[in-house]
Write a protein that holds these residues in place. Structure first.
Motif, PDB file in Angstrom:
ATOM      1  N   ARG A 243     -20.953  20.811 -22.450  1.00 27.18           N
ATOM      2  CA  ARG A 243     -20.899  21.774 -23.594  1.00 27.18           C
ATOM      3  C   ARG A 243     -22.072  22.524 -23.662  1.00 27.18           C
ATOM      4  O   ARG A 243     -23.165  22.230 -23.074  1.00 27.18           O
ATOM      5  CB  ARG A 243     -20.707  21.034 -24.792  1.00 27.18           C
ATOM      6  CG  ARG A 243     -22.116  20.161 -25.563  1.00 27.18           C
ATOM      7  CD  ARG A 243     -22.975  19.899 -24.616  1.00 27.18           C
ATOM      8  NE  ARG A 243     -24.146  18.996 -25.391  1.00 27.18           N
ATOM      9  CZ  ARG A 243     -25.313  19.684 -25.626  1.00 27.18           C
ATOM     10  NH1 ARG A 243     -25.754  20.334 -25.370  1.00 27.18           N
ATOM     11  NH2 ARG A 243     -26.174  18.443 -26.327  1.00 27.18           N
TER      12      ARG A 243
ATOM     13  N   ALA B 216     -24.320  24.546 -26.308  1.00 25.92           N
ATOM     14  CA  ALA B 216     -24.419  24.127 -27.885  1.00 25.92           C
ATOM     15  C   ALA B 216     -25.532  25.167 -28.697  1.00 25.92           C
ATOM     16  O   ALA B 216     -26.612  24.776 -28.896  1.00 25.92           O
ATOM     17  CB  ALA B 216     -24.718  22.771 -28.073  1.00 25.92           C
ATOM     18  N   PRO B 217     -25.426  26.589 -28.409  1.00 23.02           N
ATOM     19  CA  PRO B 217     -26.313  27.380 -29.020  1.00 23.02           C
ATOM     20  C   PRO B 217     -26.474  27.483 -30.699  1.00 23.02           C
ATOM     21  O   PRO B 217     -25.586  26.958 -31.128  1.00 23.02           O
ATOM     22  CB  PRO B 217     -26.032  28.686 -28.577  1.00 23.02           C
ATOM     23  CG  PRO B 217     -24.575  28.760 -28.350  1.00 23.02           C
ATOM     24  CD  PRO B 217     -24.177  27.289 -28.183  1.00 23.02           C
ATOM     25  N   SER B 218     -27.760  27.802 -31.136  1.00 21.82           N
ATOM     26  CA  SER B 218     -27.575  27.926 -32.721  1.00 21.82           C
ATOM     27  C   SER B 218     -27.463  29.532 -32.806  1.00 21.82           C
ATOM     28  O   SER B 218     -28.568  30.196 -32.146  1.00 21.82           O
ATOM     29  CB  SER B 218     -29.005  27.357 -33.065  1.00 21.82           C
ATOM     30  OG  SER B 218     -29.031  26.078 -32.633  1.00 21.82           O
TER      31      SER B 218
ATOM     32  N   GLU C  29     -24.324  25.258 -33.194  1.00 20.26           N
ATOM     33  CA  GLU C  29     -25.266  24.299 -33.994  1.00 20.26           C
ATOM     34  C   GLU C  29     -25.873  25.124 -35.220  1.00 20.26           C
ATOM     35  O   GLU C  29     -26.988  25.691 -34.919  1.00 20.26           O
ATOM     36  CB  GLU C  29     -26.241  23.799 -33.021  1.00 20.26           C
ATOM     37  CG  GLU C  29     -25.447  23.013 -31.991  1.00 20.26           C
ATOM     38  CD  GLU C  29     -26.167  21.803 -31.317  1.00 20.26           C
ATOM     39  OE1 GLU C  29     -27.632  21.971 -31.260  1.00 20.26           O
ATOM     40  OE2 GLU C  29     -25.417  20.759 -31.075  1.00 20.26           O
TER      41      GLU C  29
ATOM     42  N   TYR D 170     -31.213  18.494 -36.124  1.00 23.71           N
ATOM     43  CA  TYR D 170     -30.558  18.892 -34.905  1.00 23.71           C
ATOM     44  C   TYR D 170     -30.528  17.319 -34.088  1.00 23.71           C
ATOM     45  O   TYR D 170     -29.371  17.187 -33.475  1.00 23.71           O
ATOM     46  CB  TYR D 170     -31.778  19.514 -33.937  1.00 23.71           C
ATOM     47  CG  TYR D 170     -31.694  19.624 -32.606  1.00 23.71           C
ATOM     48  CD1 TYR D 170     -30.495  19.804 -31.931  1.00 23.71           C
ATOM     49  CD2 TYR D 170     -32.603  18.967 -31.932  1.00 23.71           C
ATOM     50  CE1 TYR D 170     -30.565  19.646 -30.543  1.00 23.71           C
ATOM     51  CE2 TYR D 170     -32.434  18.843 -30.347  1.00 23.71           C
ATOM     52  CZ  TYR D 170     -31.467  18.971 -29.796  1.00 23.71           C
ATOM     53  OH  TYR D 170     -31.292  19.016 -28.335  1.00 23.71           O
TER      54      TYR D 170
ATOM     55  N   VAL E 142     -26.763  16.304 -32.996  1.00 27.23           N
ATOM     56  CA  VAL E 142     -26.480  16.757 -31.525  1.00 27.23           C
ATOM     57  C   VAL E 142     -25.565  15.296 -30.961  1.00 27.23           C
ATOM     58  O   VAL E 142     -25.018  15.240 -30.305  1.00 27.23           O
ATOM     59  CB  VAL E 142     -27.809  16.941 -30.696  1.00 27.23           C
ATOM     60  CG1 VAL E 142     -28.514  16.066 -30.591  1.00 27.23           C
ATOM     61  CG2 VAL E 142     -27.279  17.870 -29.591  1.00 27.23           C
TER      62      VAL E 142
ATOM     63  N   ARG F 209     -28.899  20.920 -20.197  1.00 22.08           N
ATOM     64  CA  ARG F 209     -29.647  21.956 -21.095  1.00 22.08           C
ATOM     65  C   ARG F 209     -30.888  22.227 -20.346  1.00 22.08           C
ATOM     66  O   ARG F 209     -31.395  21.411 -19.468  1.00 22.08           O
ATOM     67  CB  ARG F 209     -29.856  21.347 -22.587  1.00 22.08           C
ATOM     68  CG  ARG F 209     -30.320  19.882 -22.661  1.00 22.08           C
ATOM     69  CD  ARG F 209     -30.223  19.175 -23.831  1.00 22.08           C
ATOM     70  NE  ARG F 209     -30.905  18.032 -23.776  1.00 22.08           N
ATOM     71  CZ  ARG F 209     -30.755  17.218 -24.934  1.00 22.08           C
ATOM     72  NH1 ARG F 209     -30.100  17.371 -25.888  1.00 22.08           N
ATOM     73  NH2 ARG F 209     -31.361  15.846 -24.715  1.00 22.08           N
TER      74      ARG F 209
ATOM     75  N   LEU G  23     -35.843  20.640 -23.659  1.00 20.32           N
ATOM     76  CA  LEU G  23     -35.207  19.582 -24.515  1.00 20.32           C
ATOM     77  C   LEU G  23     -35.223  18.121 -23.920  1.00 20.32           C
ATOM     78  O   LEU G  23     -34.750  17.197 -24.224  1.00 20.32           O
ATOM     79  CB  LEU G  23     -34.082  19.951 -24.886  1.00 20.32           C
ATOM     80  CG  LEU G  23     -33.679  21.018 -25.717  1.00 20.32           C
ATOM     81  CD1 LEU G  23     -32.458  21.519 -26.131  1.00 20.32           C
ATOM     82  CD2 LEU G  23     -34.511  20.483 -27.240  1.00 20.32           C
TER      83      LEU G  23
ATOM     84  N   LYS H   3     -35.832  33.919 -28.891  1.00 22.94           N
ATOM     85  CA  LYS H   3     -34.668  34.858 -29.511  1.00 22.94           C
ATOM     86  C   LYS H   3     -35.223  36.148 -29.862  1.00 22.94           C
ATOM     87  O   LYS H   3     -34.433  37.088 -30.076  1.00 22.94           O
ATOM     88  CB  LYS H   3     -33.760  33.797 -30.351  1.00 22.94           C
ATOM     89  CG  LYS H   3     -32.795  32.999 -29.613  1.00 22.94           C
ATOM     90  CD  LYS H   3     -31.938  32.563 -30.711  1.00 22.94           C
ATOM     91  CE  LYS H   3     -31.109  31.390 -30.136  1.00 22.94           C
ATOM     92  NZ  LYS H   3     -30.696  30.313 -30.819  1.00 22.94           N
TER      93      LYS H   3
HETATM   94  N1  GLU Z   1     -28.849  23.809 -30.239  1.00 26.49           N
HETATM   95  C1  GLU Z   1     -29.832  23.609 -29.251  1.00 26.49           C
HETATM   96  C2  GLU Z   1     -30.577  25.131 -29.029  1.00 26.49           C
HETATM   97  O1  GLU Z   1     -30.101  26.039 -29.103  1.00 26.49           O
HETATM   98  C3  GLU Z   1     -29.443  23.172 -28.033  1.00 26.49           C
HETATM   99  C4  GLU Z   1     -29.133  21.718 -28.125  1.00 26.49           C
HETATM  100  C5  GLU Z   1     -28.762  20.847 -26.850  1.00 26.49           C
HETATM  101  O2  GLU Z   1     -28.128  21.577 -25.910  1.00 26.49           O
HETATM  102  O3  GLU Z   1     -28.868  19.802 -27.067  1.00 26.49           O
HETATM  103  O4  GLU Z   1     -31.693  24.981 -28.568  1.00 26.49           O
END
Ligand code: GLU
Length: 298
Positions: free
Chosen positions: A12, A14-16, A48, A211, A215, A229, A233, A270
């Motif tokens: 996956r 998973a952007p915010s 997210e 988060y 997650v 990712r 992280l 961003k």
């Molecule tokens: N939503 C998180 C972000 O944009 C990433 C989450 C993940 O990949 O675990 O940084």
């Protein structure tokens, strides 16, 4: 007896939606997409958006547009975290029933003041891997009924995980399998160190889930087998593994990839307009050019 076929890998991105995607996001999305393709796996996109103060529908629309321009194909429907707040609340309730969370009432300003007062005496205050001071409040030491009174009193509060207590409940060492590399090249089985984070927030009065909590709930519900990712992280994985163990959730494989740094040597943000995917598109560059530029040495 026939051997069941191995589970299909599930990846996956998973952007915010709290800003425009930059080249670092493009790299992450492409690596996920390509690893899924190479392993005959599925590629999911998850939005997210639990932080309602920073997420905007126009940024979500831009995510779809940018990823489609990059030539990526993801499964439908796309999961949006704000549609599933009840699930994160249920996970929090489960941890509350286990006696592993407590209500914390210090505001950000009060925390800052308390830490500054401590440091003024010449002693450093412990910080988490992101550099944020660990929570100085002592509400974890209150009895259950004192904590209940605090909540009933109506004071705004966040729910924090009592990490030391949670770690104390673990019957086996907490590890994860890393197929990428951490900041110092760590790979293979990694010993998780959730204590380094202190008592992380799992929900706030202005954000119903954090988060970390959402997650792990979503990765499990979507059957994610490979979490791929950025290396920023990497340390958060310690908390994710702890929550997975406490909530009986399956353990994915983790793969942390390199970050694309800006000209100042810092991680892209961003708000950094010139490194946005959209800016490349508008400047007439092709997706193939962008891919070639960022994927080499990934
Ligand atoms: N939503 C998180 C972000 O944009 C990433 C989450 C993940 O990949 O675990 O940084």
């Amino acid at each position: 007896m026939p051997v069941p076929p191995p589970a299909q890998p599930v990846f996956r991105f998973a952007p915010s939606p709290n800003g425009l995607l930059h080249l670092g996001h493009a790299l992450s999305a492409i690596i996920n997409h390509d690893m899924a393709g190479a392993m005959g796996g599925r590629f999911l996109l998850r939005i997210e958006d639990i932080d309602r103060t920073r997420c905007r529908p126009e940024f979500e629309a831009a995510i779809f547009e940018d990823l489609a321009w990059l030539g990526l194909i993801w499964e439908q429907p796309v999961r949006r975290q704000s549609d599933h707040l009840d699930l994160y609340a249920a996970a929090l309730e489960r941890l509350r029933t286990m006696g592993l969370v407590y209500p914390s009432v210090m505001t950000r300003g009060e925390i800052k003041t308390a830490v500054a007062a401590h440091e003024a005496s010449g002693q450093a205050w412990p910080r988490d891997p992101d550099g944020t001071p660990l929570y100085p409040g002592r509400e974890r030491e209150l009895t259950a009924s004192e904590q209940a009174d605090l909540v009933a009193g109506g004071c705004p509060h966040a729910w924090r995980l009592d990490v030391a207590k949670a770690v104390g409940r673990l019957a086996e060492p907490l590890l994860w399998r890393e197929t990428g590399a951490g900041p110092a090249g760590e790979t293979g089985p990694i010993a998780a160190d959730p204590r380094a984070w202190g008592d992380v927030v799992l929900s706030r009065s202005d954000a119903p889930s954090s988060y970390h909590l959402s997650v792990v709930v979503d990765d499990a519900l979507q059957g994610i087998t490979h979490v791929v990712r950025g290396r920023d992280l990497y340390h958060a994985t310690s908390i994710h593994r702890l929550l997975q163990r406490l909530l009986d959730l399956p353990e994915p494989v983790y793969h942390h990839h390199r970050l694309i740094l800006g000209p100042d040597g810092r991680k892209l943000s961003k708000s950094n307009g010139d490194t946005g995917i959209a800016a490349f598109r508008v400047a007439g560059r092709s997706p193939a050019e962008l891919r070639a530029m960022i994927v080499e040495a990934a």
